[in-house]
Scaffold this active site. Sequence first.
Site, PDB file in Angstrom:
ATOM      1  CG  HIS A 190     -39.061 -23.348 -11.713  1.00 20.53           C
ATOM      2  ND1 HIS A 190     -37.820 -22.816 -11.462  1.00 20.53           N
ATOM      3  CD2 HIS A 190     -39.349 -24.128 -10.640  1.00 20.53           C
ATOM      4  CE1 HIS A 190     -37.388 -23.246 -10.292  1.00 20.53           C
ATOM      5  NE2 HIS A 190     -38.284 -24.054  -9.772  1.00 20.53           N
ATOM      6  CE1 TYR A 248     -28.501 -15.960  -5.542  1.00 21.93           C
ATOM      7  CE2 TYR A 248     -26.313 -15.531  -6.459  1.00 21.93           C
ATOM      8  CZ  TYR A 248     -27.332 -16.416  -6.145  1.00 21.93           C
ATOM      9  OH  TYR A 248     -27.191 -17.748  -6.437  1.00 21.93           O
ATOM     10  CG  ASP A 300     -35.848 -16.107  -2.376  1.00 21.27           C
ATOM     11  OD1 ASP A 300     -35.433 -17.236  -2.678  1.00 21.27           O
ATOM     12  OD2 ASP A 300     -35.105 -15.125  -2.157  1.00 21.27           O
ATOM     13  CE1 TYR A 345     -35.704 -10.911  -9.896  1.00 22.60           C
ATOM     14  CE2 TYR A 345     -33.822 -10.026 -11.092  1.00 22.60           C
ATOM     15  CZ  TYR A 345     -34.534 -11.101 -10.602  1.00 22.60           C
ATOM     16  OH  TYR A 345     -34.066 -12.387 -10.820  1.00 22.60           O
ATOM     17  CG  LEU A 384     -37.251  -9.479  -5.561  1.00 20.02           C
ATOM     18  CD1 LEU A 384     -36.457  -8.328  -6.146  1.00 20.02           C
ATOM     19  CD2 LEU A 384     -36.295 -10.567  -5.061  1.00 20.02           C
TER      20      LEU A 384
END
Length: 294
Positions: A33, A170, A38, A66, A191
């Site tokens: 991947h 991040y 997470d 995102y 998220l």
Amino acid sequence: MNGIFLLDKPLNISSNAALQKVKRLFRAKKAGHTGSLDPLATGMLPICFGDATKFCQYLLDSDKTYSVTMKLGVRTTTSDAEGEIISTRPVPNFTVETINTAFNFFRGETQQIPSMFSALKHNGVPLYEYARKGITIERPSRTIKIYELILLSVENDYVSFTVKCSKGTYVRTIVDDFGEQLGCGAHVTKLRRLSVGPYPESGMMTIEKLESLIQADNFSANNILLSMDSAVTHWPAVLFSSAHTTALKQGQSVISPDAPHSHWIRLIDHHGEFFGIGEVLSDGKIVSRRLISL
């Protein structure tokens, strides 16, 4: 089997566990991947099969988008809902305008210090391993770029927004820094990765959908896998003769009048088939850098 599958990773499963499940469904021998999500996160996880794994790095370097929801007033160790609560503070009655104005600090090119709960390594060990032992490692700041940060809603103590950012960004750290700037703290509660590089949200597929397709009698992996060079479509394609194709595959350099001045190119053989990526050197010569095995 060679190609790229855009998995819509479900909640509460690691990226590696999702990879292994998809790999079994396709009965693939080789897969990887491009960029972990997470367990708390959902959304786009490109999975590369076969020779496509040679081009995973270029997706890791891609911009990403995102969708994020954060809760104001509570700061956690991991900057998300899985961490322990560090502090709880009252939340002023922020308006949409106040939040949006505060976002301006993060838009554009900024410096970011990665979280101790990131997968970055120090002496070969992920930072989160040190963090779990209560050890803090000094981390240098890195330059990131926020291309787009759009506020969607402010409801009670929850703020939702979308962010398009450069590699190495991040999102949890953005949220933690934002909460500290407001003076009340914040952490991520939801998220979802919407896009990676050239791949839009509409191209994703859930594991359940994949399972149902595979059970069909006329199933063919080729119908849902993206081409290997779809990861680098932003690089120009250069067509080579049979002789030049052979030379490049043998590690020799060639010169092509059709080559652009750009650094990286896609290599296309005389049949119109992609066979790797190459580099245009300063003297105009072209060398292969990654070749597929076909």
